[in-house]
Design a protein around this motif. Structure first.
Motif, PDB file in Angstrom:
ATOM      1  N   PHE A 241      -0.432  10.822   4.372  1.00 41.65           N
ATOM      2  CA  PHE A 241      -0.291  10.066   3.116  1.00 41.65           C
ATOM      3  C   PHE A 241       1.089  10.280   2.495  1.00 41.65           C
ATOM      4  O   PHE A 241       1.691   9.354   1.946  1.00 41.65           O
ATOM      5  CB  PHE A 241      -1.377  10.472   2.121  1.00 41.65           C
ATOM      6  CG  PHE A 241      -2.753  10.002   2.510  1.00 41.65           C
ATOM      7  CD1 PHE A 241      -2.941   8.770   3.122  1.00 41.65           C
ATOM      8  CD2 PHE A 241      -3.870  10.787   2.258  1.00 41.65           C
ATOM      9  CE1 PHE A 241      -4.204   8.328   3.473  1.00 41.65           C
ATOM     10  CE2 PHE A 241      -5.145  10.354   2.609  1.00 41.65           C
ATOM     11  CZ  PHE A 241      -5.310   9.125   3.222  1.00 41.65           C
ATOM     12  N   LEU A 242       1.579  11.529   2.580  1.00 37.76           N
ATOM     13  CA  LEU A 242       2.894  11.839   2.032  1.00 37.76           C
ATOM     14  C   LEU A 242       3.977  11.060   2.772  1.00 37.76           C
ATOM     15  O   LEU A 242       4.898  10.499   2.154  1.00 37.76           O
ATOM     16  CB  LEU A 242       3.159  13.339   2.133  1.00 37.76           C
ATOM     17  CG  LEU A 242       4.492  13.839   1.568  1.00 37.76           C
ATOM     18  CD1 LEU A 242       4.597  13.499   0.083  1.00 37.76           C
ATOM     19  CD2 LEU A 242       4.643  15.339   1.779  1.00 37.76           C
ATOM     20  N   GLU A 243       3.859  11.021   4.090  1.00 39.45           N
ATOM     21  CA  GLU A 243       4.818  10.265   4.890  1.00 39.45           C
ATOM     22  C   GLU A 243       4.746   8.776   4.569  1.00 39.45           C
ATOM     23  O   GLU A 243       5.773   8.085   4.453  1.00 39.45           O
ATOM     24  CB  GLU A 243       4.539  10.497   6.384  1.00 39.45           C
ATOM     25  CG  GLU A 243       5.496   9.792   7.323  1.00 39.45           C
ATOM     26  CD  GLU A 243       6.934  10.252   7.154  1.00 39.45           C
ATOM     27  OE1 GLU A 243       7.841   9.422   7.375  1.00 39.45           O
ATOM     28  OE2 GLU A 243       7.143  11.436   6.784  1.00 39.45           O
ATOM     29  N   GLU A 244       3.515   8.288   4.373  1.00 41.82           N
ATOM     30  CA  GLU A 244       3.331   6.878   4.011  1.00 41.82           C
ATOM     31  C   GLU A 244       3.930   6.587   2.635  1.00 41.82           C
ATOM     32  O   GLU A 244       4.551   5.538   2.419  1.00 41.82           O
ATOM     33  CB  GLU A 244       1.838   6.538   4.028  1.00 41.82           C
ATOM     34  CG  GLU A 244       1.543   5.064   3.826  1.00 41.82           C
ATOM     35  CD  GLU A 244       0.057   4.753   3.928  1.00 41.82           C
ATOM     36  OE1 GLU A 244      -0.312   3.596   3.642  1.00 41.82           O
ATOM     37  OE2 GLU A 244      -0.726   5.659   4.285  1.00 41.82           O
ATOM     38  N   LYS A 245       3.746   7.541   1.705  1.00 46.10           N
ATOM     39  CA  LYS A 245       4.313   7.379   0.360  1.00 46.10           C
ATOM     40  C   LYS A 245       5.836   7.323   0.417  1.00 46.10           C
ATOM     41  O   LYS A 245       6.465   6.461  -0.221  1.00 46.10           O
ATOM     42  CB  LYS A 245       3.866   8.544  -0.514  1.00 46.10           C
ATOM     43  CG  LYS A 245       4.464   8.507  -1.924  1.00 46.10           C
ATOM     44  CD  LYS A 245       4.159   9.787  -2.669  1.00 46.10           C
ATOM     45  CE  LYS A 245       4.887   9.804  -4.014  1.00 46.10           C
ATOM     46  NZ  LYS A 245       4.733  11.094  -4.708  1.00 46.10           N
ATOM     47  N   LEU A 246       6.437   8.231   1.207  1.00 47.71           N
ATOM     48  CA  LEU A 246       7.896   8.239   1.334  1.00 47.71           C
ATOM     49  C   LEU A 246       8.391   6.948   1.969  1.00 47.71           C
ATOM     50  O   LEU A 246       9.433   6.403   1.569  1.00 47.71           O
ATOM     51  CB  LEU A 246       8.327   9.446   2.182  1.00 47.71           C
ATOM     52  CG  LEU A 246       8.113  10.824   1.544  1.00 47.71           C
ATOM     53  CD1 LEU A 246       8.450  11.928   2.542  1.00 47.71           C
ATOM     54  CD2 LEU A 246       8.952  10.985   0.277  1.00 47.71           C
ATOM     55  N   ASP A 247       7.638   6.467   2.944  1.00 47.85           N
ATOM     56  CA  ASP A 247       8.016   5.215   3.595  1.00 47.85           C
ATOM     57  C   ASP A 247       7.967   4.052   2.613  1.00 47.85           C
ATOM     58  O   ASP A 247       8.856   3.186   2.597  1.00 47.85           O
ATOM     59  CB  ASP A 247       7.084   4.962   4.785  1.00 47.85           C
ATOM     60  CG  ASP A 247       7.511   3.752   5.597  1.00 47.85           C
ATOM     61  OD1 ASP A 247       8.686   3.702   6.019  1.00 47.85           O
ATOM     62  OD2 ASP A 247       6.684   2.849   5.812  1.00 47.85           O
TER      63      ASP A 247
END
Length: 286
Positions: A241-247
């Motif tokens: 989710f964190l990676e998706e948020k950063l993306d």
């Protein structure tokens, strides 16, 4: 029968957890367990017992036939025993007897039965421990108490045959109404202690139990392992989710930059239009 929903071998996990304790704690536990074994297990059972003679720690080893058994199933003329296939898969993981029973949701008695079948089919190497060999056949119901004592070397075959013949003739009965069983006869003759009989009965009860790991410590370990797995899964989801948020943030930043660039382009075009209008007015006047 469906397999139990367990994260991994509870027995191995329990040993790993115990081995991680400080040395002085393990020393205290060793003393406690030694005293406990003296109170609950007959001295004859503990005499000269090593890990090589402990049935529960016994790890079957595949023969060459066993290693290629699964590949050669298509050449088998007899019906395929799926339980033997499951047994071989567990042995390939170098599992001990407790783990094999747990992996396949078997009672320990069934596990011993398939060890015998694997011996007979030359799928696993024979054991050189007379204690393991005798115990496997005894718990599987393949031999009785008398044969078990013979295989352990506690009595001879001639002694067993004499007891059987004397019992059939009624010579072993204490009185006319007494129905003496072989357990009492072996105890009276001094072949085996009463405490050993009690221990064997408890072992047979355990071997017939469907839940090998129902003591509180193992149940707790299983729950802890399940919680650890859930936490690991949540941590993986959190990282995703964190990676998706950063993306998404990168995409929003890029989109805002594009909007600003478009605004600047629109302003530039608006100025050019105004200039063209002015030039057109001047041209019309002239």
């Amino acid at each position: 029968m469906s397999k139990p929903d367990l994260p991994e071998s509870q027995f191995k996990q329990m040993l790993e957890d115990l081995s991680s304790l400080p040395p002085w704690v393990k020393e205290a536990m060793c003393v406690f367990l030694a005293e406990d074994l003296k109170n609950h297990i007959d001295s004859n059972s503990l005499k000269n017992l090593t890990s090589k003679d402990c049935l529960f720690l016994y790890v079957p080893r595949l023969t060459r036939i066993g290693q290629t058994y699964l590949e050669n199933l298509k050449y088998e003329k007899e019906p395929i025993d799926k339980s033997i296939i499951s047994f071989i898969k567990s042995v390939k993981k170098q599992s001990n007897m407790l783990d094999i029973a747990q992996d396949n949701a078997w009672t320990f008695k069934i596990c011993c039965y398939y060890v015998i079948k694997a011996w007979e089919k030359n799928i696993i190497l024979p054991t050189y421990s007379k204690n393991i060999y005798a115990m496997v056949r005894f718990l599987a119901g393949d031999i009785g108490l008398g044969d078990y004592l013979v295989r352990l070397g506690r009595i001879t075959r001639e002694q067993l045959n004499w007891v059987i013949s004397m019992n059939k003739s009624g010579m072993m009965a204490l009185d006319d109404t007494d129905k003496t069983n072989y357990e009492d006869i072996f105890v009276n003759l001094g072949y085996i202690a009463t405490s050993e009989i009690v221990q064997l009965k408890q072992l047979v009860k355990f071997a017939n139990s469907k839940n090998l790991f129902q003591n509180p410590s193992c149940v707790l370990i299983a729950k802890v392992r399940q919680l650890q797995q859930k936490m690991a899964k949540l941590e993986e989801d959190r990282a995703a989710f964190l990676e998706e948020k950063l993306d998404l943030e990168r995409k929003v930043k890029t989109l805002n930059a594009d909007i600003e660039a478009q605004k600047m382009e629109n302003l530039h075009q608006a100025k050019e239009i105004e200039l063209l209008k002015d030039e057109l007015k001047k041209a019309l006047k002239s």
